[in-house]
Design a protein around this motif. Structure first.
Motif, PDB file in Angstrom:
ATOM      1  N   GLU A 377       0.836  -1.191   0.000  1.00  0.00           N
ATOM      2  CA  GLU A 377       0.000   0.000   0.000  1.00  0.00           C
ATOM      3  C   GLU A 377       0.874   1.244   0.000  1.00  0.00           C
ATOM      4  O   GLU A 377       1.739   1.407   0.850  1.00  0.00           O
ATOM      5  N   CYS A 378       0.659   2.111  -0.989  1.00  0.00           N
ATOM      6  CA  CYS A 378       1.446   3.339  -1.112  1.00  0.00           C
ATOM      7  C   CYS A 378       0.650   4.510  -0.544  1.00  0.00           C
ATOM      8  O   CYS A 378      -0.279   5.004  -1.179  1.00  0.00           O
ATOM      9  N   LYS A 379       1.022   4.941   0.659  1.00  0.00           N
ATOM     10  CA  LYS A 379       0.316   6.054   1.297  1.00  0.00           C
ATOM     11  C   LYS A 379       0.547   7.359   0.552  1.00  0.00           C
ATOM     12  O   LYS A 379      -0.318   8.221   0.506  1.00  0.00           O
ATOM     13  N   ALA A 380       1.729   7.509  -0.021  1.00  0.00           N
ATOM     14  CA  ALA A 380       2.047   8.744  -0.742  1.00  0.00           C
ATOM     15  C   ALA A 380       1.134   8.941  -1.939  1.00  0.00           C
ATOM     16  O   ALA A 380       0.890  10.074  -2.368  1.00  0.00           O
ATOM     17  N   CYS A 381       0.623   7.850  -2.496  1.00  0.00           N
ATOM     18  CA  CYS A 381      -0.236   7.917  -3.689  1.00  0.00           C
ATOM     19  C   CYS A 381      -1.691   7.636  -3.335  1.00  0.00           C
ATOM     20  O   CYS A 381      -2.413   6.970  -4.085  1.00  0.00           O
ATOM     21  N   GLY A 382      -2.108   8.129  -2.183  1.00  0.00           N
ATOM     22  CA  GLY A 382      -3.508   7.978  -1.804  1.00  0.00           C
ATOM     23  C   GLY A 382      -3.888   6.572  -1.418  1.00  0.00           C
ATOM     24  O   GLY A 382      -4.986   6.103  -1.739  1.00  0.00           O
ATOM     25  N   ASN A 383      -2.966   5.862  -0.733  1.00  0.00           N
ATOM     26  CA  ASN A 383      -3.212   4.478  -0.282  1.00  0.00           C
ATOM     27  C   ASN A 383      -3.503   3.527  -1.436  1.00  0.00           C
ATOM     28  O   ASN A 383      -4.335   2.619  -1.324  1.00  0.00           O
ATOM     29  N   ARG A 384      -2.818   3.770  -2.550  1.00  0.00           N
ATOM     30  CA  ARG A 384      -2.994   2.885  -3.699  1.00  0.00           C
ATOM     31  C   ARG A 384      -2.458   1.496  -3.365  1.00  0.00           C
ATOM     32  O   ARG A 384      -1.391   1.351  -2.777  1.00  0.00           O
ATOM     33  N   VAL A 385      -3.215   0.457  -3.750  1.00  0.00           N
ATOM     34  CA  VAL A 385      -2.851  -0.921  -3.438  1.00  0.00           C
ATOM     35  C   VAL A 385      -2.133  -1.551  -4.624  1.00  0.00           C
ATOM     36  O   VAL A 385      -2.606  -1.478  -5.759  1.00  0.00           O
ATOM     37  N   LEU A 386      -0.989  -2.181  -4.372  1.00  0.00           N
ATOM     38  CA  LEU A 386      -0.226  -2.896  -5.394  1.00  0.00           C
ATOM     39  C   LEU A 386      -0.157  -4.356  -4.999  1.00  0.00           C
ATOM     40  O   LEU A 386      -0.081  -4.690  -3.810  1.00  0.00           O
ATOM     41  N   ARG A 387      -0.177  -5.245  -5.995  1.00  0.00           N
ATOM     42  CA  ARG A 387      -0.111  -6.675  -5.741  1.00  0.00           C
ATOM     43  C   ARG A 387       1.195  -7.246  -6.266  1.00  0.00           C
ATOM     44  O   ARG A 387       1.509  -7.142  -7.440  1.00  0.00           O
ATOM     45  N   HIS A 401       4.709   8.753  -8.825  1.00  0.00           N
ATOM     46  CA  HIS A 401       5.120   8.385  -7.467  1.00  0.00           C
ATOM     47  C   HIS A 401       6.383   9.125  -7.053  1.00  0.00           C
ATOM     48  O   HIS A 401       6.465   9.675  -5.945  1.00  0.00           O
ATOM     49  N   ARG A 402       7.351   9.159  -7.951  1.00  0.00           N
ATOM     50  CA  ARG A 402       8.621   9.822  -7.612  1.00  0.00           C
ATOM     51  C   ARG A 402       8.411  11.305  -7.331  1.00  0.00           C
ATOM     52  O   ARG A 402       9.025  11.882  -6.418  1.00  0.00           O
ATOM     53  N   LYS A 403       7.541  11.950  -8.099  1.00  0.00           N
ATOM     54  CA  LYS A 403       7.297  13.372  -7.897  1.00  0.00           C
ATOM     55  C   LYS A 403       6.574  13.635  -6.581  1.00  0.00           C
ATOM     56  O   LYS A 403       6.856  14.612  -5.887  1.00  0.00           O
ATOM     57  N   ARG A 404       5.638  12.734  -6.249  1.00  0.00           N
ATOM     58  CA  ARG A 404       4.947  12.917  -4.975  1.00  0.00           C
ATOM     59  C   ARG A 404       5.887  12.718  -3.795  1.00  0.00           C
ATOM     60  O   ARG A 404       5.837  13.446  -2.805  1.00  0.00           O
ATOM     61  N   ILE A 405       6.767  11.738  -3.902  1.00  0.00           N
ATOM     62  CA  ILE A 405       7.760  11.515  -2.845  1.00  0.00           C
ATOM     63  C   ILE A 405       8.674  12.718  -2.721  1.00  0.00           C
ATOM     64  O   ILE A 405       9.007  13.166  -1.615  1.00  0.00           O
ATOM     65  N   SER A 406       9.097  13.282  -3.879  1.00  0.00           N
ATOM     66  CA  SER A 406       9.965  14.460  -3.861  1.00  0.00           C
ATOM     67  C   SER A 406       9.275  15.635  -3.184  1.00  0.00           C
ATOM     68  O   SER A 406       9.878  16.356  -2.370  1.00  0.00           O
ATOM     69  N   PHE A 414       7.595  13.500   4.500  1.00  0.00           N
ATOM     70  CA  PHE A 414       7.911  12.186   3.960  1.00  0.00           C
ATOM     71  C   PHE A 414       7.892  11.104   5.052  1.00  0.00           C
ATOM     72  O   PHE A 414       7.414   9.995   4.839  1.00  0.00           O
ATOM     73  N   CYS A 415       8.384  11.441   6.239  1.00  0.00           N
ATOM     74  CA  CYS A 415       8.458  10.456   7.314  1.00  0.00           C
ATOM     75  C   CYS A 415       7.078   9.931   7.704  1.00  0.00           C
ATOM     76  O   CYS A 415       6.937   8.784   8.131  1.00  0.00           O
ATOM     77  N   SER A 416       6.056  10.756   7.534  1.00  0.00           N
ATOM     78  CA  SER A 416       4.720  10.355   7.959  1.00  0.00           C
ATOM     79  C   SER A 416       4.111   9.316   7.032  1.00  0.00           C
ATOM     80  O   SER A 416       3.170   8.620   7.415  1.00  0.00           O
ATOM     81  N   VAL A 417       4.622   9.188   5.833  1.00  0.00           N
ATOM     82  CA  VAL A 417       4.075   8.195   4.885  1.00  0.00           C
ATOM     83  C   VAL A 417       5.055   7.092   4.570  1.00  0.00           C
ATOM     84  O   VAL A 417       4.703   6.118   3.918  1.00  0.00           O
ATOM     85  N   GLU A 418       6.303   7.243   5.014  1.00  0.00           N
ATOM     86  CA  GLU A 418       7.326   6.273   4.626  1.00  0.00           C
ATOM     87  C   GLU A 418       6.995   4.881   5.139  1.00  0.00           C
ATOM     88  O   GLU A 418       7.160   3.899   4.454  1.00  0.00           O
TER      89      GLU A 418
END
Length: 418
Positions: A377-387, A401-406, A414-418
């Motif tokens: 689950e990627c919190k940075a991308c709105g809790n998007r689920v990957l399998r 994803h990279r831009k949102r992380i940046s 960043f620490c809050s979603v890492e």
């Protein structure tokens, strides 16, 4: 792509009377089925087979049956068909729901007609569950029991088995390693964008469209909805448009359409970050992710057909051929093994047909096994689920994803979603 009526597509109807206790077995018509995940080369192989056998192709891809979205659905261009007859390709209105039942009704007379001309019907497509569900429809029509109920009971043991087919089928699966198919998906979506994918999506865009029916349910349509809304309406300085006013809304879409088609690449290649560019990049990334998921579903379906229903599927491994992009390699590792299988099948010489568990061509090349099930689950991308681990790694490399992380790093969040 199945079609429907009372006619049974794969199963022979149970018939006979007390007077026909031992009727002479009638030879089943022979049909070749070319299956495989997206990007493996099914269409290419089917056309190449025409150099060795008198064939006609029946498309069984659930989206390619519709008119329109030729780029998005990856229909084989007319020039690449090389004169080989193709049926059920781009013939259905995009607003009509073409069901498995519909495919069955359309395919049966086509198969009969092709056989009457002493030609071999070759069913080609990635929607493998269509063939399986034809079986289910027939069984339901005969016994009145839902497949969902039978799948939970021992009574389903013989359901969907090849022995019950009304046709004598030769199943060939063109396969390739998962990482290679993922890489192909990335490249193909980028190529589709360059070839005018968004223009096609715009042409069928409608504010209140039903994205669960017809062509609009294809991967690559719904993913662009957020981008299109913002670009078409805010681009016309229409901050709010009542979606119930279809006439007003559609007029705005028509006015912005030309601007969209002209500025598509400019938006993607623009410097800096803006809402439109981010929305467009996110849409493209979603198309790639959803197509990768489709590849995994297709692989799982093929595995079920073999393990649950005993389908004798002959695999040809296209991994090496796709890696080196060589016609000679494709011929040696994909076409020639397939020709050998089909020729033996038509001549009824089973001893010449490779075992279904053997990967013809590059038999020593093992398909790379990856974790397909772990949930990320990627919190940075709105809790998007990957399998699966591979899909997670692919997601981390995507531009959005990279831009949102940046951005999160710059803002200190960043620490809050890492």
């Amino acid at each position: 792509m199945e079609s429907g009526s009372e006619t049974q597509f794969l199963l022979n109807p149970k018939s006979g009377s007390a007077e026909e206790e031992n009727p002479k077995p009638k030879a089943k018509p022979k049909v070749v089925v070319v299956m495989g995940p997206t990007g493996s080369g099914k269409s290419r192989l089917s056309v190449d087979l025409a150099s060795h056998f008198p064939i006609e192709i029946i498309n069984s891809d659930s989206m390619q049956v519709y008119k329109g979205l030729d780029v998005l659905t990856n229909k084989i261009p007319l020039e690449d068909q090389k004169g080989v007859p193709h049926h059920l390709l781009g013939i259905v209105s995009p607003d009509i729901e073409f069901t498995a039942k519909d495919f069955r009704d359309a395919a049966i007379p086509l198969i009969k007609d092709i056989l009457s001309r002493n030609r071999v019907p070759v069913i080609v497509g990635g929607t493998n569950y269509y063939i399986q569900i034809n079986k289910y429809l027939s069984l339901y029509a005969s016994f009145g029991v839902l497949p969902s109920k039978l799948l939970q009971e021992t009574a389903m043991e013989n359901w969907g088995r090849v022995d019950n087919c009304r046709y004598n089928c030769c199943f060939i699966c063109v396969d390739a390693s998962l990482p290679l198919l993922d890489q192909y998906v990335e490249q193909r979506v980028d190529h589709m964008v360059d070839a005018g994918l968004l223009n096609e999506v715009y042409d069928i865009y409608n504010l209140n469209a039903d994205y669960t029916r017809g062509l609009r349910q294809a991967i690559g349509v719904r993913e662009f909805e957020d981008f299109l809304r913002v670009h078409l309406f805010e681009g016309q300085n229409c901050k709010e448009i009542d979606s119930t006013d279809d006439r007003h809304s559609q007029m705005s879409i028509n006015k912005a359409g030309k601007l969209l088609k002209e500025n598509m690449k400019e938006i993607l290649n623009s410097s800096g970050e803006n809402q439109l560019k981010l929305l467009l990049e996110e849409a493209i990334d979603r198309v790639k992710a959803n197509t990768r998921r489709l590849v995994r579903r297709q692989k799982r379906r093929l595995s079920r057909l073999q393990t649950l229903f005993g389908w004798n599927i002959h695999y040809v491994d296209a991994t090496e051929s796709l890696l080196c992009v060589s016609n000679d390699s494709w011929t040696a590792h994909v076409v020639e093994p397939s020709v050998k299988i089909i020729r033996s099948y038509l001549n009824e010489d089973a001893s010449l047909v490779p075992d279904s568990k053997t990967r013809s061509g590059t038999e020593g090349l093992k398909l790379i096994q990856r974790d397909l099930w772990t949930r990320y689950e990627c919190k940075a991308c709105g809790n998007r689920v990957l399998r699966g681990a591979h899909e997670w790694e692919q997601h981390k490399q995507c531009r959005g994803h990279r831009k949102r992380i940046s951005s999160l790093r710059k803002s200190g969040n960043f620490c809050s979603v890492e």
